[in-house]
Design a protein around this motif. Structure first.
Motif, PDB file in Angstrom:
ATOM      1  N   ARG A   1       6.111  21.980  -5.679  1.00 38.06           N
ATOM      2  CA  ARG A   1       5.904  22.000  -4.235  1.00 38.06           C
ATOM      3  C   ARG A   1       5.257  23.331  -3.873  1.00 38.06           C
TER       4      ARG A   1
ATOM      5  N   TYR B   1       0.698  17.317   3.405  1.00 39.64           N
ATOM      6  CA  TYR B   1       0.644  17.335   4.860  1.00 39.64           C
ATOM      7  C   TYR B   1       0.036  18.661   5.283  1.00 39.64           C
TER       8      TYR B   1
ATOM      9  N   GLU C   1      -1.280  20.567   8.674  1.00 40.60           N
ATOM     10  CA  GLU C   1      -1.282  20.447  10.138  1.00 40.60           C
ATOM     11  C   GLU C   1      -2.710  20.481  10.682  1.00 40.60           C
TER      12      GLU C   1
ATOM     13  N   HIS D   1       3.625  14.814  11.490  1.00 41.32           N
ATOM     14  CA  HIS D   1       4.892  14.518  10.818  1.00 41.32           C
ATOM     15  C   HIS D   1       4.790  13.404   9.768  1.00 41.32           C
TER      16      HIS D   1
ATOM     17  N   GLU E   1      -0.285  31.023   5.175  1.00 40.76           N
ATOM     18  CA  GLU E   1       0.504  32.031   4.461  1.00 40.76           C
ATOM     19  C   GLU E   1       1.551  31.314   3.616  1.00 40.76           C
ATOM     20  N   LEU E   2       1.644  31.683   2.352  1.00 37.94           N
ATOM     21  CA  LEU E   2       2.553  30.970   1.442  1.00 37.94           C
ATOM     22  C   LEU E   2       4.004  31.362   1.711  1.00 37.94           C
ATOM     23  N   MET E   3       4.880  30.368   1.658  1.00 35.47           N
ATOM     24  CA  MET E   3       6.278  30.588   2.031  1.00 35.47           C
ATOM     25  C   MET E   3       7.251  30.211   0.909  1.00 35.47           C
TER      26      MET E   3
ATOM     27  N   GLU F   1       3.347  18.226  -2.394  1.00 33.37           N
ATOM     28  CA  GLU F   1       4.334  17.921  -3.429  1.00 33.37           C
ATOM     29  C   GLU F   1       3.691  17.046  -4.491  1.00 33.37           C
TER      30      GLU F   1
ATOM     31  N   TRP G   1       3.297  12.148   5.954  1.00 37.98           N
ATOM     32  CA  TRP G   1       2.643  12.461   4.684  1.00 37.98           C
ATOM     33  C   TRP G   1       1.330  11.695   4.553  1.00 37.98           C
TER      34      TRP G   1
ATOM     35  N   GLN H   1       4.364  25.290  -0.286  1.00 38.43           N
ATOM     36  CA  GLN H   1       4.579  25.181   1.153  1.00 38.43           C
ATOM     37  C   GLN H   1       4.161  26.473   1.840  1.00 38.43           C
ATOM     38  N   GLY H   2       3.341  26.326   2.860  1.00 36.34           N
ATOM     39  CA  GLY H   2       2.894  27.495   3.613  1.00 36.34           C
ATOM     40  C   GLY H   2       3.033  27.265   5.101  1.00 36.34           C
ATOM     41  N   THR H   3       2.484  28.175   5.867  1.00 34.76           N
ATOM     42  CA  THR H   3       2.626  28.059   7.323  1.00 34.76           C
ATOM     43  C   THR H   3       1.790  26.919   7.899  1.00 34.76           C
ATOM     44  N   LYS H   4       0.809  26.412   7.134  1.00 37.14           N
ATOM     45  CA  LYS H   4      -0.026  25.328   7.656  1.00 37.14           C
ATOM     46  C   LYS H   4       0.258  23.970   7.040  1.00 37.14           C
ATOM     47  N   GLY H   5       0.962  23.949   5.916  1.00 33.43           N
ATOM     48  CA  GLY H   5       1.182  22.644   5.311  1.00 33.43           C
ATOM     49  C   GLY H   5       1.906  22.715   3.988  1.00 33.43           C
ATOM     50  N   ILE H   6       1.994  21.578   3.352  1.00 31.71           N
ATOM     51  CA  ILE H   6       2.851  21.423   2.181  1.00 31.71           C
ATOM     52  C   ILE H   6       2.268  20.370   1.243  1.00 31.71           C
TER      53      ILE H   6
END
Lengths: 451, 451
Positions: free
Chosen positions: B325, B341, B343, B350, B185-187, B334, B352, B327-332
C-alpha cells in the motif's frame, strides 16, 4: 470507585452486587413485554436509534433529552408522525439529563451524545438503575474505562456498548465461521476505521456534509464536537468499529484478553490541506496545528498469542473500509476484495476465492431470521440488530452481548495509543478490567436466532 | 571495523576512500565493455542469475563456487549448453570462495548463498575489490549491517543488494507515480512477505517442493538452511522484498531514514501443524518447538513522519501477496485488489478504481524499453532488471541503485524486530548507517531508461 452504600441502594432498582458475578444469567424470571426508553442526545445518531425504536412494538419512548431545542422538536415531530404520544423533554442545561434519569417509569436509556459525555452519562445512568446503551466509543481515558466497570459492579446495572458493526452481515457470517472452526486456531486480525471524514469534521454550520471549513461552535452536528479531538489528541480516537468484531472473534474478556499494544502515528497533513483547499490559506483555521496523525497504526498482543492491527485513518482522501482480516491456521478472510482462502476447500492451492459463497453458506441465524426487519434500518441493517440486542437484553435484565467489560477494553485503545505515541511507540499494558475473571468468563453465545 | 591499512591497499584494486563520499559519481571515465563475474552459490537462486547472465553479451562467467559438486556440474553443463568456456571451480571447503575472490581477472561477484554467509562473503568480496552483488537479506545482525557499511567505506568498493521486487512492473510504475507527485506527500506504506513457504521449508531431501517434512541436513535446497531460522529465531527474518520498494518510494537514506520500530509476533503453529499433518504426530520433527511466530508485524517510524507496516507471514496457508500500500495526501494505491484512488482523478468520490489504467499510464521507462528482454527472465521479468542494474553499475564502477546503506537499513529489520519481540514489543531505534549523511544524500534517480 466505590459508591456510597445508601446511594447504591436508592439508585439500584433491580440488582444486588451478586448479579455482576453472574452477568449472563437472567435476573428474575419474567421478561418485560414493554420497555420504556429515554433517549439522551437527539443528534443524527440519536435520531437513527429513535427511528428504529419506533419500528418496534415493544418500546415506549418516554423521554428525550438534548440541549438543542431544534433537535427535541425534530424528535417530537417524528413521534407525532408515527402516531406516538409526545415524550417528556429534557435539556434545559447540560446536566438536565440527570432529571431524565430520575424518572421511575424509564427502564432503559440510550446515550448518543458527544464522546466526552459517554462515560459521565453512562455512570449516572447505571447509578440510576437504568439499563444503559451507550454509543461508541464508550470512554476517553483509562479512568473512565474503570468508572464504567466499577459502576456496573457496584450497582449491578448493565451497560451495552452499541457497536453496530458487530452486526454487519459479513462480520456475523465470519463470526459463524470462526465458531465453527473454519479458520482453525485464530492467529491474526486486521481492522480499523478508514473513513475520509474531512467533510464530517468541517462544515458551514448549517449543512452536515460538503460545505465549509468550520468546526466547534461554528460547526454543525459532529463538526461541533468531534473535530476538537483531532485538534487536541494524537491516538486512535475511534477504535471500536473495527475492534468490536475482532474482539468478539477472539473472545476478548472471555478466555482471552488484550495484553499490550504499541501505536505509531504519521504526521498530520490532511485536515490542514483540506482547510486551505476549501477555505483558502487565509482562513483563520488554516493556522491551526492539528495533533492527530493522519494514520494511526496500533498493534495489540492478546493473551492467547494472537496479534491485531488496528488502523485509524480519517483525514485523507480514500474510499471507506474497515479493513477486516481474520487469519487462522486453516485459512484467511479479507473483507477488502471480498476474498477467502481455506486450505483443503479452495479449488486451487495458493489462490484466493470469492468470499460470497462462504458468506452465504455461513450466513448468521440472526440475519436469516431478521433480514427483512433489518431492511432500511440504517447502515445496511446493522442498526436494527444492535438495537434489537439492546432491547431484548434489557427486557430480560441480563448482560448484553457487548457488555461493560467490552466497552472498557475496546475503548481503552484510545488512551493507551495516545500514551504509546507520546512515548515514541513504547509498549503499553492493558488494565485487566475483568479483575482476573477473563480466565473463566465464558464466551458469549453469539450463534443463535433470538438476539 | 577498521581494516588493516596494508590489507586495504592490497585488496582494494580500484578505489580510494574518497569514492565512498561521492558514491553516485562515476569512478574513472571509461565504461568496461565486458564484465567478468564470479558466482558464489550455485543453488536455485544462483542458477537463476547465471541463466540470466548468459543471455547477456557483456558478461563473462569466469568462476563458480559451491560446496556441492552437483551444483557445480549443473552450472558447467549450462555454460556448455550455451557455448561458453568452462568456469574455474571453487568449493573444496566453505572458505574456498576466498580463493575465487583472489582471482585478478574477476571484476564482480554475485553471492547467492545461505543467509548467514551473505555478510561474511560480501565483506571479503569488497575487501578483494570486487563489485559485490548480494542476495536478500544482506545481513542477520546489527553488527553485520555495520560490517557491510564499514567495509564499503574503508575499501571504496560498492555493494548492491539484489532486491528484485524493486523492479516489479507495478512497483516501478508506482515509483514513477510517487516521483511525479501523484500521491502527494507520502504518509503511510504497507508491505511484507506473505508467502506460504511450508513446502519450501520442508521436503524429502530430494525434491524441492511438495514432499516430506525434513529439513537441515536431511533437507534439499532451501530446506537445508532456511528452515533453521524459523526454528531458532522470532522476528522478521526476510524483510526486504516488501521493504525495498517502500524504502525507495520514501527515499530512505536519501533525505529520510528509518528511525524506530516495534514488532509483534503471533504464536507459532503453522510449521508444527504441517509436520504432523504430512509426517504424522510420531515424526521426530513433530517434537520441535518453533520459535518463529507465524505472523510478525513490524511498524516503522521514519524521520519524515511516515509509518510503514511490514508483515512476515510464511507458515500458514494463504495466497501469496507482498501486500503493498502506498498512501499520500492525494491518494492511495493497494496492490491487493489492484486498486487505486486519486482525489480529483477518480470518477467518483470515495470509490476505488481499477489500477490498471494508472499502472499503464505511468509504466516505468525501463519497462517500456526492456520488457522484451525481461520476458522469461524469472519472477515476471524482475530478475532481468536487477541483474541489469548490477552489471551496468559495475561496468561503470559507480554506486548501484540499491547500495550498501540500503542493504544495511533494510536488513536491520531482522535483528531489531527480534529484540523488540523479545522485549514484549518495546520500541527499538535504528542505527544511522549513513553517519548523519542521510540529510544531504540525494535521492537516486530511478526514473530513467538506462538502468
Amino acid at each position: 470507585m466505590v459508591l456510597d452504600r445508601r446511594e447504591f441502594i436508592r439508585n439500584s432498582t433491580l440488582a444486588g452486587l451478586g448479579v455482576a458475578f453472574f452477568p449472563n444469567q437472567s435476573f428474575g424470571s419474567s421478561i418485560k413485554q414493554k420497555l420504556s426508553i429515554g433517549f439522551i442526545g437527539m443528534g443524527l445518531r440519536g435520531m437513527d436509534h429513535l427511528m428504529n425504536a419506533l419500528e418496534r412494538t415493544d418500546i415506549q419512548v418516554k423521554a428525550i433529552c438534548d440541549i438543542d431545542k431544534e433537535r427535541l422538536k425534530l424528535a417530537q415531530d417524528l413521534l407525532k408522525e408515527e402516531g406516538k404520544s409526545p415524550a417528556l423533554e429534557f435539556g434545559k442545561d447540560e446536566y438536565d439529563y440527570r432529571n431524565l434519569l430520575e424518572l421511575n417509569k424509564i427502564d432503559a436509556v440510550i446515550i448518543a451524545t458527544p464522546w466526552v459525555w459517554h462515560t459521565p452519562m453512562s455512570v449516572d445512568s447505571m447509578k440510576a438503575g437504568k439499563y444503559t446503551g451507550v454509543e461508541v466509543s464508550a470512554a476517553m481515558t483509562t479512568q473512565e474505562c474503570w468508572d464504567l466497570v466499577n459502576t456496573h459492579e457496584a450497582t449491578g446495572t448493565h451497560l451495552m456498548i452499541l457497536e453496530n458493526v458487530n452486526y454487519r452481515r459479513d462480520v456475523m457470517a465470519v463470526l459463524n465461521m470462526v465458531r465453527q472452526d473454519v479458520f482453525g486456531e485464530l492467529m491474526h486480525f486486521r481492522c480499523g476505521y478508514q473513513h475520509d471524514l474531512r467533510e464530517v469534521k468541517f462544515n458551514d454550520g448549517v449543512h452536515a456534509y460538503g460545505h465549509g471549513v468550520e468546526f466547534g461552535e461554528k460547526g454543525f452536528s459532529e463538526a461541533r464536537w468531534r473535530t476538537l479531538h483531532s485538534l487536541k489528541k494524537n491516538g486512535d480516537i475511534y477504535p471500536t468499529h473495527g475492534l468490536g468484531p475482532v474482539a468478539t472473534y477472539a473472545n476478548i474478556n472471555r478466555g482471552n484478553r488484550f495484553v499490550s499494544l504499541t501505536s505509531h502515528a504519521t504526521k498530520a497533513r490532511g485536515l490542514h490541506n483540506h482547510i486551505v483547499e476549501k477555505g483558502g490559506k487565509d482562513h483563520p483555521n488554516a493556522k491551526l496545528k492539528w495533533k492527530l496523525g493522519d494514520i494511526v497504526t496500533t498493534t495489540i498482543d492478546t493473551a492467547n498469542g494472537e496479534t491485531i492491527i488496528v488502523t485509524h485513518d480519517t483525514n485523507l482522501p480514500r474510499p471507506y473500509s474497515l479493513g477486516f482480516r481474520v487469519q487462522g491456521t486453516k485459512g484467511i478472510w479479507e473483507a477488502d476484495g471480498k476474498r477467502i482462502y481455506i486450505e483443503g476447500e479452495a479449488a486451487k492451492a495458493h489462490r484466493w476465492e470469492d468470499a460470497d459463497k462462504c458468506l452465504e453458506k455461513y450466513d448468521h441465524p440472526l440475519w436469516k431470521k431478521f433480514s427483512e426487519d433489518a431492511e432500511g434500518a440504517g447502515h445496511g441493517g446493522m442498526d436494527f440488530f444492535v438495537l434489537n440486542a439492546f432491547v431484548e437484553s434489557a427486557k430480560r435484565q441480563i448482560a448484553p452481548p457487548m457488555d461493560v467489560y467490552d466497552a472498557a477494553a475496546w475503548s481503552s485503545i484510545t488512551p493507551l495509543s495516545e500514551t504509546s505515541i507520546a512515548e515514541g511507540g513504547q509498549v503499553q499494558h492493558f488494565p485487566d478490567f475483568t479483575r482476573g475473571r477473563w480466565i473463566k468468563r465464558r464466551p458469549y453465545d453469539w450463534i443463535k436466532d433470538t438476539f
